[in-house]
Structures are given as structure tokens and as C-alpha cells.
Design a protein around this motif. Structure first.
Motif, short mmCIF file in Angstrom:
data_model
loop_
_atom_site.label_atom_id
_atom_site.label_comp_id
_atom_site.label_asym_id
_atom_site.label_seq_id
_atom_site.Cartn_x
_atom_site.Cartn_y
_atom_site.Cartn_z
N ILE A 261 63.96 42.34 24.02
CA ILE A 261 62.79 42.48 23.15
C ILE A 261 62.54 41.19 22.37
O ILE A 261 61.41 40.69 22.30
CB ILE A 261 62.97 43.67 22.18
CG1 ILE A 261 62.95 44.98 22.98
CG2 ILE A 261 61.89 43.68 21.12
CD1 ILE A 261 63.15 46.21 22.14
N ALA A 262 63.60 40.64 21.82
CA ALA A 262 63.44 39.42 21.03
C ALA A 262 62.86 38.29 21.88
O ALA A 262 61.98 37.54 21.43
CB ALA A 262 64.77 38.99 20.43
N LEU A 263 63.30 38.21 23.13
CA LEU A 263 62.81 37.15 23.99
C LEU A 263 61.33 37.35 24.33
O LEU A 263 60.55 36.39 24.34
CB LEU A 263 63.64 37.07 25.28
CG LEU A 263 65.02 36.43 25.10
CD1 LEU A 263 65.84 36.55 26.38
CD2 LEU A 263 64.85 34.95 24.72
N VAL B 85 59.10 38.84 22.50
CA VAL B 85 58.32 38.51 21.30
C VAL B 85 58.28 36.99 21.10
O VAL B 85 57.23 36.42 20.77
CB VAL B 85 58.88 39.23 20.06
CG1 VAL B 85 58.18 38.74 18.81
CG2 VAL B 85 58.70 40.72 20.21
N CYS B 86 59.41 36.34 21.35
CA CYS B 86 59.42 34.88 21.21
C CYS B 86 58.47 34.23 22.21
O CYS B 86 57.79 33.25 21.90
CB CYS B 86 60.84 34.33 21.42
SG CYS B 86 61.87 34.60 19.99
N PHE B 87 58.40 34.82 23.41
CA PHE B 87 57.46 34.29 24.40
C PHE B 87 56.03 34.42 23.87
O PHE B 87 55.24 33.47 23.93
CB PHE B 87 57.62 35.05 25.72
CG PHE B 87 56.58 34.68 26.74
CD1 PHE B 87 56.70 33.49 27.45
CD2 PHE B 87 55.49 35.50 26.97
CE1 PHE B 87 55.74 33.13 28.37
CE2 PHE B 87 54.52 35.14 27.89
CZ PHE B 87 54.64 33.95 28.60
N PHE B 88 55.71 35.59 23.34
CA PHE B 88 54.38 35.84 22.77
C PHE B 88 54.07 34.81 21.67
O PHE B 88 52.97 34.26 21.59
CB PHE B 88 54.37 37.27 22.21
CG PHE B 88 53.12 37.68 21.49
CD1 PHE B 88 51.87 37.57 22.09
CD2 PHE B 88 53.17 38.21 20.20
CE1 PHE B 88 50.72 37.97 21.44
CE2 PHE B 88 52.02 38.61 19.54
CZ PHE B 88 50.80 38.48 20.16
N VAL B 89 55.07 34.52 20.85
CA VAL B 89 54.86 33.58 19.74
C VAL B 89 54.70 32.16 20.26
O VAL B 89 53.82 31.41 19.83
CB VAL B 89 56.05 33.66 18.75
CG1 VAL B 89 56.04 32.47 17.81
CG2 VAL B 89 55.99 34.94 17.97
N LEU B 90 55.54 31.82 21.22
CA LEU B 90 55.58 30.42 21.64
C LEU B 90 54.49 30.04 22.63
O LEU B 90 54.16 28.86 22.78
CB LEU B 90 56.96 30.10 22.24
CG LEU B 90 58.09 30.03 21.22
CD1 LEU B 90 59.41 29.80 21.92
CD2 LEU B 90 57.85 28.92 20.21
#
Lengths: 513, 283
Positions: free
Chosen positions: B14-16, B18-23
Motif C-alpha cells: 500500500i505504501a508503495l 501511494v508513493c507511486f501516486f505521489v511521485l
């Protein structure tokens, strides 16, 4: 001894600052008075007076702290708000910007028609022996010559004049022609001048050597406050809403009008005029949907991440630093970048998913795009809030529940979430109020579009109240400041009631006393 | 052991995501800043050639006064941040510590005033400042000092509220002790409160700085001249141009402009967050 010295220094410093600000204010008061901006002079005068009383006497201790802040708040926040509220009571839109005397002057100066034959004269601009402006006019066809001033007309006998091959005269006894440089010095006066021809008609200068015969077709009668069209006989009366309207046909009005007080008409229009009411209701519903969806999605994703990372996790600090990025970046730039990413042909979104969606041409997709971008911008805020709040919930509570045999789902629903909401709900309300007025994202991402401008409807599918109002006030086409101000006041009441509800819940008001 | 791995695996997943979405957008900005064509048009997510032309253009092209914009933004935001906190702190102190008539009404009024949609009093601000321009051309419409004055007014309400929250949390005993020693309210303010609250004042002025740095609508209305613009207005000009969207320099400029803000934010995140939860939402 040392403290006494220190004290003297600070007191001297105070006097220096007060004198400096006072002289600055005095200068501004004088220059604003000279330019007849009396309202500003009076405000600055009050400020100067208040400053002198506050800082040179011990009249009021709290005022010593409040005065500078109050000055800025009143000048740039409260003042403009009151001005806006006042504007909402006026008929104030394109075509009704000026005051009534100005409007009358403008109607008079434009209410002029050339005579039926469009007669023109060849003229020489000059002055008489007493430096009074006059023209020497020649009518070569009818062989008529005369000198006309602003007050009188003297016919000349053609046989006494030197007539050139074009049938014009260049000089006459007692008439002194002006040189071109003398004329340009009088430019403004010459453009306005009306030289006498007959009781109804006058001559205006149309260029250095041409004058045309004109007549005032719209005449103003001061006592009855009406305009009369002398050609058609139509009477135009002050209709009470800032225009002179034809008595026989109320829809026919003279341009320009003026800003006239119409009290609550702008407000009643919001509810009664279907052309305004329909888009307004549509925009209002979308505003509520937009603000609610934004808060819900931002909160849900923020909470999810907070829950996921609410334990020791390898690389948690790195995750945290990444997730915080959208919050730290300048939001204007992020919004503009997202705008580019949603481009149909070359945008990264369509490329990534292999789709060909016209994001900003379809109302549904445009709305989806707005929500997605706002989610990106706002969920880190709720992540930060939620992770802080989760850590504040004592672990014993969930441990005790686990011992009693509660599942992790039950623990979350029955213990964690209620406790969390208690802390977060005022912030949810605040976020709702903020997004209700989130002008930047709409304006910079979609511009409120897609919109169907046929029929003069300026409201787009993603327009929220504030961007719609901005379009009404400052958009292309007719700008209606009066109506926009009225909507602003209504928005104010909506936001105020939402926020008051939030404040009651968060008990901020308790600390007032 | 296995259970631990299983537990953590989905968390990482999940964290990855979301990080993809952010980055993802951030990666694209970097990509287009480094692309020689300078467009946000994506043909491939992996750059084939890397060029620093967009960056060098910002500093060398005479048509792009990037450094001037940056300076304008830093000066305006800096002055507003410092002055508005200095002035706001005095009011916050008085609201929190002094007893006087109309205190409750004053606070309520302050709250009420903030709920009025600021953008909609834009036309009124415009009219007022154009009148000011008629007699004081240096501080009226179209000038940076004029914009600064308007920002000061806007920052006042939020800052007073935020600061009042902080002042309330400073223990009363300290200024009571000062009072017993014979200090006046003004002395208590300068000698006790200001030194104690210095870190808090710094955080609030930082928030104020970020808010002003981000402001766009007023700045665009006020600053017409190319060399008077702030960074937000200047950069927006690249991609709202009449002819072509100029994503390359926009992206490069955005990255450089973001770096100081992100650096401030990441290093001071704990303080800033405590400021945010006191009742503000990012603008």
C-alpha cells in the motif's frame, strides 16, 4: 543606572518610530486630500489620531497592542468587505459603472446626430480680436460664408471676400487664423466645441479643415429629470434602477446607465430570475458534492496510510518524507502540472493507462480529474493529522478489547475510529469550508469548464460557487459586480454557519472568556 | 516470523502504491525539465537524452527574468512573514493575556471576517488601491509595496488566531510573576513573552511565508510589469501563453522554486504540523 539608561533608549526609540509613522501618515493625508479622496483621508486621519492617543498617553493599554493589526485589518479586509456588501445593493454592471451626473453628460454628448443631408463646411479655425475662438466657414456650393463662435454667428457678404478656386475663403476682416501649433495646444477644447449655426443646429470640427452640421437629438430636462428624443418625440424617464427608459417601451434604455441603489433586487434575482437561479442551483450542488468528496477521499486515504504505517515498518521515514511532498510543494505549480498531465493527446495519464479520454471536454471526467488532483494535494495533510491522533490513542484500549476477543475490524470500528473522529471532526469541517471556496484548483485546472456558453450561461460543469462568482464579476463579456457581490454575501453566510458548527464542536469558543 | 513478513508485506504494498501516486507527477516534472524538447508530452517514461538547457535558459535568457522573479517572491514573502507576525503577535498577546471590554466580541469579529471569501472582495481591493495610486503612486495598484500592504491585511486574521493558540499554551505563572515584580503589560510582552515565544513566532512566520509565496490571484492582478512579477505569476505565464505552452522552462523553474520550500518543510515538519492542527488548512 544601566536599566535607567536602557529605558531612556527604548523611550527615545518609541518616539522616533511614532514620529516617523506620523509624518508618513500626515504626508498621505495631505496628498489624498489634494486628490479629493476624502474617504481615505478621513480613515488615515483617524489612524493618526488613534496612534497619537495610544502611544503618547496611557489611555488604553490593550490598544497599544491592537492598533497596528487593526489598521491593516480595517484597511484591507474589513473595508473591502463592507464595500462589497454595499456594492451588492447597487445596480452595478457593465454599462452601469459611473455616477448619474456622469451618465447624463455622456448621454448628452453621444445624443447628437448629423442633419438629414449630412451637411459639411470647409472651415478655418481662428479667433477674433478679443482672442475668442471662432471658425470661418465656407459653403462653396451655395456660395454662403459666415463666421461662427461659441455664442453667435455672423453671415458674411460673399462680394467682400477673397474666394479661391475651390470656392473657399481663407481670411476675413477681423478674423485671425490659428497656426497648426496653436491649434494643437487647444486640441481638447476644439474637440468639444459647438459653434452656433441656428437655434437647433451647431457645427463641430471633424478635422483641421472640416466642420459638420449637427443637432442635439437627445435633450435633457432638469426639472422633470427626463430625456427627450426630438426626432421621435420619445420620452426617457429614470426607471429607478439606474437607466433612462423609454416611457412607451420600458425595455428600450439609453446607454450608459449609472450605478443606482436597488437595495435587495440583486438578492431577489438570485431566487426568482430563472436565468440566474438555474445555473446557481446546479453550481451550488456541485460545490457541495465537490467539497464533500474532496474531504472524504482525502481523509480516507490519509487515514489508510496512517493506519498502514502506524507500527514499526522498515523505511517508514522515507515513506513519510515522500508522502509529505505534495503538501510541501507550491500548490499552484502542482495544479498546473496535473493540468498538463490530463491532456488528451500527449498527457501522461492517457499514456500510462493506454486510454484516450477527453478529460477536460466531458463534464464527468473533468469532475473526476478535479477530485483526483485535489486528493493528491490534500491527503498528506490528513495523513499527518491522523498519524498524530492515532499515536495519541492509548494502546491499552485496543489491547483490552483484543483480550476480550474483539477482532481487529471491531477494534477499529468501535474504538479507534470514534476516538479519532472526536479529534479530527473539527478539522474535517474546516477542510470542508476551505474546499467550498477552493478557487485555485478550479481556476487553474479546468477554468470551470467544460462549459456550454450557448445562451449566455457562463457556469461550467466544474465551476464551484466562488469560481462562478468570479466569472460573473471579472469574466469576459458582461461583468456584473452587483450580482457577484450579492452571491459573495450569500456564500459568506453559508461558510459562516458551517464554520460556526465546527467551532461549537471543537469548543474553541469556550476559551473566549 | 512468517506472520510478521505477511503483515508487513501488504503494508509495504500500500505504501508503495501511494508513493507511486505521489511521485508520478513529480517524476514527470523532472523528466520534462531535463528533456531537450521541453514538453510535457510523454512518449516514453524513461529519458533517452538528458539536457540542462531548460535550467540554463532560466538564468541566461534575457526574456526570462527568473532570478528577478525569485528575488521578488522571496522579498515580498519574507517581508510579509516578518512584519505580519510582529504585528499579529502583539494582538494575539493582548487577546490572550489582557482583560478588557469587548474581548469576546473582538475575537468573534476576527473569526467572522475570515469567513468572507477573500477573492470576492478582490474588486473592492482593486478599487481602493487604484484610488491610493492616484495620490501615492508608489504604494498603489500595480506596485509591489501595494501588494505587500494588501497581503499584510490578509495575513493578519490567520496569524492572530494561530498565535493566540500558542500564547494560550504558555503558562500564566510566568507573566504573573513578572506582574508581581512590577512589570507593566508592555514590559511583560517584550521581556517575557517575546523571548519565550520566539520559536513559535518563527514557525508562524514560516507558514505565512509559504502562504504568501504560493499566492497567485492577487499577485497576477497587481503585478503587470514583467520585472515586477512574483515567481508564481511568472511561471504561470509560460504555460498560459497565447501561442504555445512552454513546459520545459516552467518545469525547471518550478523545481528550483520548490526546493527551498520542501527543504524548510521537511526539516521543520514537526513544528509546522503542530501549527496546522491549531486550526489552519493549507491554502
Amino acid at each position: 543606572m544601566e536599566t535607567l539608561f536602557k529605558r531612556k533608549v527604548t523611550v527615545t526609540l518609541k518616539y522616533i518610530v511614532v514620529t516617523f509613522v506620523a509624518s508618513l501618515l500626515l504626508m498621505l493625508i495631505m496628498s489624498s486630500f489634494a486628490k479629493r479622496e476624502y474617504a481615505i483621508s478621513i480613515f488615515l486621519g483617524f489612524a493618526l489620531f488613534a496612534m497619537a492617543i495610544t502611544y503618547l498617553t496611557n489611555f488604553s493599554i490593550p490598544m497599544k497592542f491592537f492598533l497596528p493589526g487593526m489598521f491593516f485589518l480595517i484597511a484591507f479586509v474589513v473595508g473591502p468587505i463592507l464595500y462589497t456588501v454595499a456594492m451588492s445593493a447597487f445596480h452595478y454592471e457593465t454599462g452601469n459603472y459611473i455616477s448619474k451626473p456622469e451618465a447624463i453628460t455622456q448621454i448628452l454628448s453621444t445624443g447628437v446626430r448629423p442633419d438629414a443631408d449630412q451637411t459639411t463646411f470647409d472651415i478655418v479655425i481662428g479667433e477674433d480680436a478679443g482672442k475668442k475662438l471662432e471658425i470661418l466657414a465656407s459653403d462653396p456650393l451655395n456660395k454662403k460664408y459666415f463666421i461662427s463662435s461659441l455664442t453667435s454667428k455672423i453671415d458674411l457678404d460673399a462680394s467682400t471676400l477673397k474666394i479661391d478656386e475651390n470656392g473657399d475663403v481663407a481670411t476675413a476682416p477681423g478674423f485671425h487664423a490659428l497656426t497648426p501649433s496653436e491649434q494643437s495646444a487647444l486640441d481638447a477644447q476644439l474637440g468639444q466645441a459647438r459653434f452656433v449655426y441656428s437655434s437647433d443646429y451647431f457645427i463641430t470640427i471633424e478635422g483641421g479643415t472640416l466642420g459638420s452640421l449637427k443637432r442635439q437629438t437627445l435633450t435633457y430636462d432638469k426639472t422633470s429629470d427626463t430625456f427627450k428624443n426630438v426626432l421621435t418625440g420619445a420620452i426617457y424617464k429614470d426607471n429607478g434602477t439606474g437607466d433612462f427608459a423609454n416611457v412607451a417601451n420600458k425595455a428600450e434604455i439609453l446607454q450608459p446607465g449609472w450605478r443606482a441603489p436597488i437595495w435587495f433586487a440583486n438578492y431577489t434575482k438570485l431566487f426568482t430570475d430563472p436565468q440566474i437561479r438555474k445555473p446557481l442551483i446546479r453550481v451550488f450542488i456541485w460545490t457541495v458534492v465537490f467539497a464533500s468528496l474532496t474531504v472524504l477521499t482525502q481523509f480516507a486515504l490519509g487515514l489508510l496510510i496512517a493506519l498502514v504505517m502506524n507500527r514499526k515498518l522498515f523505511g517508514r521515514r522515507i515513506y513519510r518524507s515522500i508522502i509529505i511532498l505534495p503538501y510541501a510543494m507550491p500548490s499552484i505549480m502542482s495544479i498546473l502540472i496535473w493540468g498538463g498531465m490530463f491532456d488528451t493527446e500527449f498527457g501522461a495519464i492517457n499514456h500510462l493507462f493506454g486510454t484516450h479520454v477527453h478529460w477536460f471536454q466531458s463534464p464527468l471526467y473533468a469532475r473526476l480529474a478535479v477530485i483526483i488532483v485535489n486528493l493528491w494535494l490534500g491527503f498528506p495533510y490528513f495523513y499527518l493529522i491522523c498519524s498524530g491522533a492515532l499515536q495519541a490513542i492509548p494502546a491499552e484500549l485496543s489491547e483490552a478489547a483484543a483480550i476480550d476477543g474483539a477482532s481487529s475490524g471491531q477494534i477499529f470500528r468501535k474504538i479507534t475510529l470514534p476516538l479519532l473522529l472526536q479529534v479530527v471532526s473539527p478539522l474535517l469541517v474546516a477542510s470542508f469550508a476551505f474546499n467550498f471556496n477552493n478557487f485555485n484548483i478550479i481556476y487553474l485546472l479546468t477554468g470551470g469548464g467544460p462549459s456550454n456558453t450557448l445562451g449566455g450561461d457562463v457556469a461550467g460543469s466544474t465551476d464551484i460557487l466562488i469560481s462562478y462568482t468570479y466569472k460573473i464579476a471579472f469574466g469576459a463579456g458582461t461583468q456584473n459586480l452587483g450580482l457577484a457581490s450579492a452571491i459573495s454575501v450569500v456564500i459568506f453566510f453559508i461558510i459562516a454557519s458551517i464554520s460556526l458548527y465546527g467551532i461549537r464542536r471543537s469548543k474553541v469558543l469556550d476559551s473566549f472568556a | 516470523m512468517k506472520r510478521w513478513l505477511k503483515e508487513d508485506l501488504w503494508r509495504h504494498a500500500i505504501a508503495l502504491v501511494v508513493c507511486f501516486f505521489v511521485l508520478f507527477p513529480i517524476y514527470l516534472v523532472i523528466l520534462s525539465a531535463l528533456s531537450p524538447t521541453g514538453s510535457l508530452q510523454v512518449t516514453s517514461f524513461i529519458p533517452k537524452t538528458i539536457s540542462f538547457h531548460n535550467f540554463s535558459q532560466l538564468f541566461t535568457s534575457p526574456k526570462i527574468p527568473y532570478l528577478v522573479w525569485m528575488k521578488n517572491s522571496l522579498v515580498i514573502a519574507g517581508v510579509v512573514a516578518i512584519l505580519s507576525v510582529v504585528i499579529g503577535a502583539a494582538s494575539a498577546f493582548a487577546f490572550s493575556r489582557l482583560r478588557f471590554k469587548g474581548k469576546k466580541q473582538g475575537l468573534q469579529l476576527l473569526l467572522l471576517v475570515q469567513m468572507f471569501p477573500a477573492i470576492l472582495s478582490l474588486s473592492a481591493v482593486y478599487v481602493i488601491m487604484s484610488r491610493v495610486y492616484s495620490f501615492a503612486p508608489r504604494i498603489g495598484l500595480g506596485t509591489q509595496p501595494g501588494l505587500l500592504l494588501v497581503y499584510m491585511g490578509g495575513a493578519m486574521g490567520v496569524n492572530i488566531w494561530l498565535l493566540k493558540g500558542f500564547v494560550d499554551s504558555i503558562p500564566m505563572e510566568l507573566d504573573e510573576a513578572a506582574k508581581v515584580d512590577g512589570a507593566s503589560a508592555v514590559q511583560t510582552y517584550w521581556l517575557i513573552f517575546v523571548p519565550l515565544a520566539a520559536p513559535v513566532l518563527a514557525v508562524v512566520s514560516l507558514l505565512s511565508f509559504i502562504g504568501t509565496f504560493n499566492e497567485f490571484i492577487l499577485a497576477r492582478l497587481f503585478l503587470v510589469d514583467m520585472h515586477a512579477r512574483t515567481i508564481a505569476v511568472g511561471l504561470q505565464g509560460f504555460i498560459s501563453g497565447q501561442y504555445a505552452s512552454n513546459w520545459g522552462p516552467f518545469a525547471a523553474g518550478s523545481i528550483i522554486a520548490s526546493i527551498p520550500l520542501i527543504a524548510i518543510f521537511l526539516s521543520l515538519q514537526r513544528y509546522i504540523i503542530s501549527g496546522l492542527t491549531a486550526g489552519s488548512v493549507k491554502g
